[in-house]
Structure formats: structure tokens, C-alpha cells
Design a protein around this motif. Structure first.
Motif, PDB file in Angstrom:
ATOM      1  N   ASP A  86      -9.933   3.955  -6.533  1.00  0.00           N
ATOM      2  CA  ASP A  86      -9.088   3.225  -7.469  1.00  0.00           C
ATOM      3  C   ASP A  86      -7.899   2.624  -6.723  1.00  0.00           C
ATOM      4  N   PRO A  87      -7.750   1.303  -6.677  1.00  0.00           N
ATOM      5  CA  PRO A  87      -6.620   0.707  -5.945  1.00  0.00           C
ATOM      6  C   PRO A  87      -5.260   1.056  -6.555  1.00  0.00           C
ATOM      7  N   VAL A  88      -5.216   1.257  -7.869  1.00  0.00           N
ATOM      8  CA  VAL A  88      -3.941   1.621  -8.495  1.00  0.00           C
ATOM      9  C   VAL A  88      -3.502   3.009  -8.031  1.00  0.00           C
ATOM     10  N   PHE A  89      -4.453   3.926  -7.898  1.00  0.00           N
ATOM     11  CA  PHE A  89      -4.107   5.269  -7.424  1.00  0.00           C
ATOM     12  C   PHE A  89      -3.565   5.211  -6.000  1.00  0.00           C
ATOM     13  N   TRP A  90      -4.219   4.436  -5.127  1.00  0.00           N
ATOM     14  CA  TRP A  90      -3.729   4.347  -3.755  1.00  0.00           C
ATOM     15  C   TRP A  90      -2.379   3.646  -3.694  1.00  0.00           C
ATOM     16  N   ALA A  91      -2.146   2.695  -4.583  1.00  0.00           N
ATOM     17  CA  ALA A  91      -0.822   2.071  -4.647  1.00  0.00           C
ATOM     18  C   ALA A  91       0.233   3.092  -5.060  1.00  0.00           C
ATOM     19  N   SER A  92      -0.108   3.956  -6.019  1.00  0.00           N
ATOM     20  CA  SER A  92       0.841   4.989  -6.452  1.00  0.00           C
ATOM     21  C   SER A  92       1.116   5.985  -5.328  1.00  0.00           C
ATOM     22  N   VAL A  93       0.094   6.310  -4.529  1.00  0.00           N
ATOM     23  CA  VAL A  93       0.302   7.215  -3.400  1.00  0.00           C
ATOM     24  C   VAL A  93       1.216   6.573  -2.360  1.00  0.00           C
ATOM     25  N   ARG A  94       0.975   5.297  -2.052  1.00  0.00           N
ATOM     26  CA  ARG A  94       1.829   4.597  -1.079  1.00  0.00           C
ATOM     27  C   ARG A  94       3.268   4.522  -1.570  1.00  0.00           C
ATOM     28  N   ASN A  95       3.445   4.206  -2.840  1.00  0.00           N
ATOM     29  CA  ASN A  95       4.807   4.110  -3.380  1.00  0.00           C
ATOM     30  C   ASN A  95       5.504   5.463  -3.362  1.00  0.00           C
ATOM     31  N   THR A  96       4.766   6.514  -3.666  1.00  0.00           N
ATOM     32  CA  THR A  96       5.363   7.849  -3.666  1.00  0.00           C
ATOM     33  C   THR A  96       5.804   8.253  -2.268  1.00  0.00           C
ATOM     34  N   PHE A  97       4.941   8.028  -1.274  1.00  0.00           N
ATOM     35  CA  PHE A  97       5.300   8.383   0.095  1.00  0.00           C
ATOM     36  C   PHE A  97       6.432   7.502   0.611  1.00  0.00           C
ATOM     37  N   ALA A  98       6.413   6.214   0.277  1.00  0.00           N
ATOM     38  CA  ALA A  98       7.497   5.327   0.707  1.00  0.00           C
ATOM     39  C   ALA A  98       8.828   5.773   0.117  1.00  0.00           C
ATOM     40  N   PRO A 178       8.396  -7.725  -7.074  1.00  0.00           N
ATOM     41  CA  PRO A 178       7.601  -6.676  -6.420  1.00  0.00           C
ATOM     42  C   PRO A 178       8.169  -6.212  -5.084  1.00  0.00           C
ATOM     43  N   VAL A 179       8.945  -7.057  -4.429  1.00  0.00           N
ATOM     44  CA  VAL A 179       9.507  -6.689  -3.129  1.00  0.00           C
ATOM     45  C   VAL A 179      10.727  -5.790  -3.280  1.00  0.00           C
ATOM     46  N   TRP A 180      11.559  -6.060  -4.289  1.00  0.00           N
ATOM     47  CA  TRP A 180      12.838  -5.373  -4.422  1.00  0.00           C
ATOM     48  C   TRP A 180      12.851  -4.262  -5.473  1.00  0.00           C
ATOM     49  N   ALA A 181      11.833  -4.153  -6.296  1.00  0.00           N
ATOM     50  CA  ALA A 181      11.873  -3.186  -7.396  1.00  0.00           C
ATOM     51  C   ALA A 181      11.971  -1.751  -6.889  1.00  0.00           C
ATOM     52  N   LEU A 182      11.087  -1.362  -5.967  1.00  0.00           N
ATOM     53  CA  LEU A 182      11.117   0.012  -5.463  1.00  0.00           C
ATOM     54  C   LEU A 182      12.369   0.306  -4.637  1.00  0.00           C
ATOM     55  N   THR A 245      13.800  20.748  -1.467  1.00  0.00           N
ATOM     56  CA  THR A 245      14.122  20.365  -2.845  1.00  0.00           C
ATOM     57  C   THR A 245      14.130  18.850  -3.023  1.00  0.00           C
ATOM     58  N   ILE A 246      14.670  18.109  -2.050  1.00  0.00           N
ATOM     59  CA  ILE A 246      14.671  16.652  -2.166  1.00  0.00           C
ATOM     60  C   ILE A 246      13.243  16.112  -2.091  1.00  0.00           C
ATOM     61  N   THR A 247      12.427  16.704  -1.247  1.00  0.00           N
ATOM     62  CA  THR A 247      11.047  16.245  -1.131  1.00  0.00           C
ATOM     63  C   THR A 247      10.287  16.438  -2.434  1.00  0.00           C
ATOM     64  N   ILE A 248      10.422  17.614  -3.033  1.00  0.00           N
ATOM     65  CA  ILE A 248       9.731  17.870  -4.298  1.00  0.00           C
ATOM     66  C   ILE A 248      10.229  16.922  -5.387  1.00  0.00           C
ATOM     67  N   ALA A 249      11.551  16.719  -5.439  1.00  0.00           N
ATOM     68  CA  ALA A 249      12.103  15.797  -6.435  1.00  0.00           C
ATOM     69  C   ALA A 249      11.639  14.365  -6.192  1.00  0.00           C
ATOM     70  N   SER A 250      11.527  13.964  -4.922  1.00  0.00           N
ATOM     71  CA  SER A 250      11.090  12.604  -4.612  1.00  0.00           C
ATOM     72  C   SER A 250       9.633  12.393  -4.996  1.00  0.00           C
ATOM     73  N   PHE A 251       8.797  13.359  -4.707  1.00  0.00           N
ATOM     74  CA  PHE A 251       7.392  13.233  -5.079  1.00  0.00           C
ATOM     75  C   PHE A 251       7.203  13.301  -6.593  1.00  0.00           C
ATOM     76  N   LEU A 266       3.375  -5.490 -11.061  1.00  0.00           N
ATOM     77  CA  LEU A 266       2.139  -5.450 -10.273  1.00  0.00           C
ATOM     78  C   LEU A 266       1.939  -4.094  -9.600  1.00  0.00           C
ATOM     79  N   ASP A 267       2.275  -3.016 -10.345  1.00  0.00           N
ATOM     80  CA  ASP A 267       2.110  -1.637  -9.847  1.00  0.00           C
ATOM     81  C   ASP A 267       2.906  -1.370  -8.572  1.00  0.00           C
ATOM     82  N   SER A 268       3.958  -2.142  -8.328  1.00  0.00           N
ATOM     83  CA  SER A 268       4.752  -1.948  -7.115  1.00  0.00           C
ATOM     84  C   SER A 268       5.653  -0.733  -7.200  1.00  0.00           C
TER      85      SER A 268
END
Length: 315
Positions: A86-98, A178-182, A245-251, A266-268
Motif C-alpha cells: 500500500d503506497p499510503v502506508f509506506w508514505a505514513s511510515v516515511r512521514n513518521t520516521f522523518a 505538500p513540501v511545507w506541511a510536515l 520518551t521523545i521518540t515514543i511521542a514522535s512515533f 496528498l498524504d504528505s
């Protein structure tokens, strides 16, 4: 002649007639009272933590829907196979790690800098501690709403940047780009949570003995050397706590996304937690949402374990 002193005899436990001793009534009463006092917390713990975890593990391997006349069926690993394509799932994973890769070091470093500043013995530090901590005691929903208005194209931030640049600045629609939202959400999240970790750093700073600083001054150490050889080693355990604690909160990023962008544009800004909630409650796919939750659990467990290993005390 020596006098032998003996300790007062202990009160013997009551016998049940078979040679075995049983607890006294007082001890039984204490145990009963303790059980009654812990039972409310235990019931809530089981009801809102243990049962949901067990249900998530079970539902992740079914096609259960939240509202459906048909009962769920066992589908094995189909939910996980769908997620990994699922491309949306991989986008969510990338956004979470970023989000985590930026927020964790920046928020931890900024909080440490603030803690060093307010730990200095100068006038006005109590005032600044209060001012810095105000965003923490404000609800994240309220903070997100305020910053959503500030991030609008005609909002306060664009107006401020326009006046600073003398009108040369071209306004940005921060949350709809999409570039500045995250990055915009990253900045707001760092600002909101930095003071909480500042307090934790401050508590760690105040546990370092002042004699160590006095000894380092006698040895001719400057401020930078004092931080490297005295302050930072004394904050090792505090640093581990803050990073985890920051890592858990960020994820676990969800509230800011739900209030400010709803995963767009666009799922950014879609994250793993937000996708799990959206899949379970908007798309009504409970089984798939449970699978996303298990993947999220594994991600946080692995990252926290790596952090704990890297920050452990080495003999």
C-alpha cells in the motif's frame, strides 16, 4: 561478668491445630485492604490496556469490520501483505520516521539548552521557567488550532515574515503545501513540547554535585570542558529517559495531524497512528487497523531497544 541481652520475642503467628502457622488477623486485614485499594487501578489497566492489546493481536489476522452484519473471518497474513504493497502506508511510515528524525534531536537539544540557561543563578529564572512551560500545560488540541490559524496564507506568520522582509516575501500556504506541511507541524510540535523535557533536564542538572564543578574550576577547566567532562556524564541516565520518551511521542504523532491537516495534502502528513485510526473508524476496517497497530508496536519496540542499547552505561 557479662550480661546477655536478648531481643524481645516476636509475636507468634496463630496455629491452626496441625502444627502449621497461619497469618494473623491483622495481616489478613492489611492484605484485604491492599487488594481493595489496588482493584480499581487493576480493573482499568485490564480493561483499557490488556484487553485492547489482546484484541488487536487477534483482529489483525481477520477481515473484521467495525459495522458489518457478517462476522469476521480468519485471513492469515493478508492484512500485512496488503499493507506492504500500500503506497499510503509506506508514505505514513516515511512521514513518521522523518518527523522523529527531526524532532527527537532538535527537541532534546533545545530543551537541554533551555535547562542550562534557567539553571544559571541569575535573577528572573523563575519567570522564564513559567513562560517556557506554558505551552506544555495548554491542550494540544488548542495549540494545534491556534497554529493552524497562524499558518494560514494570511495568518500571523506570513504577515510577520512579510513585514520583516519589507514585502519581498511571497506568502506560503503552509498546511496546504505538500513540501511545507510536515516541517510546519514539526516546528509547532518542538515548540509545544520542549519545555516539558527542559524540566527533566533541569532535574538531572540539579543532581550533579556542586563539588565537581568546584574541583574542575580549580583544575582550570573552562565552561565547555566542564560541560563535556562533568555535566554530560552526570546527565547520561536523564538523556536516555528523554530520548526514549521523545521518540515514543514522535512515533505516536496523531493530534496535530487530526486537527491541522487530516493527513493531507496528498498524504504528505499522514502518520502510522493517524492511518490506523482513519482505517479503523472512518473506513471501518478494524482488522486492517489492528494490523497497522501491530506494525507500529513493532517499530516503536525496535527503535526504543536500539536507543536503550546505544545509550547504555559502558563499563
Amino acid at each position: 561478668m557479662t550480661t546477655r541481652t536478648t531481643a524481645p520475642p516476636r509475636q507468634a503467628a496463630a496455629s491452626d491445630g496441625t502444627g502449621q502457622h497461619r497469618p494473623s488477623r491483622t495481616l489478613k486485614g492489611e492484605r484485604t485492604a491492599a487488594a481493595w485499594m489496588i482493584s480499581p487501578a487493576l480493573v482499568l489497566f485490564i480493561l483499557f490496556l490488556i484487553i485492547p492489546i489482546v484484541l488487536a493481536f487477534g483482529l489483525a489476522f481477520t477481515n473484521t469490520r467495525l459495522i458489518s452484519p457478517r462476522p469476521g473471518e480468519f485471513v492469515g497474513l493478508d492484512n500485512f501483505a496488503y499493507l506492504f504493497t500500500d503506497p499510503v502506508f509506506w508514505a505514513s511510515v516515511r512521514n513518521t520516521f522523518a518527523f522523529a528524525l527531526v524532532v527527537v534531536p532538535v527537541q532534546a537539544g533545545s530543551a537541554l539548552l533551555l535547562a542550562l540557561l534557567v539553571n544559571a543563578k541569575v535573577r528572573g529564572t523563575n519567570f522564564f521557567r513559567t513562560v517556557y512551560f506554558l505551552p506544555v500545560v495548554t491542550s494540544m488540541v488548542v495549540v494545534s488550532l491556534l497554529w493552524r490559524f497562524m499558518y494560514e496564507k494570511d495568518g500571523l506568520i506570513n504577515q510577520f515574515l512579510g513585514r520583516v522582509t519589507g514585502g519581498a516575501y511571497d506568502p506560503i500556504d503552509w498546511l496546504n503545501d505538500p513540501v511545507w506541511a510536515l516541517p510546519a507541524i514539526m516546528f509547532m510540535s518542538i515548540w509545544q513540547g520542549v519545555a516539558f523535557h527542559m524540566v527533566i533536564w533541569l532535574a538531572g542538572l540539579q543532581t550533579i554535585p556542586a563539588e565537581l564543578y568546584e574541583a574542575s574550576e580549580i583544575d582550570g577547566a573552562n565552561k565547555l570542558q566542564q560541560f563535556r567532562y562533568v555535566t554530560w556524564p552526570g546527565l547520561r541516565q536523564t538523556a536516555t529517559l528523554i530520548l526514549v520518551t521523545i521518540t515514543i511521542a514522535s512515533f505516536s504523532l496523531f493530534t496535530q495531524i487530526a486537527v491541522m491537516t487530516q493527513g493531507g495534502p496528498l498524504d504528505s502528513t499522514t502518520t502510522v497512528v493517524y492511518q490506523a485510526v482513519r482505517t479503523g473508524y472512518q473506513q471501518l476496517q478494524t482488522g486492517l487497523a489492528s494490523a497497522i497497530s501491530l506494525v507500529f508496536f513493532a517499530m516503536v519496540l525496535v527503535i526504543s531497544g536500539i536507543q536503550r542499547y546505544l545509550t547504555r552505561e559502558r563499563s
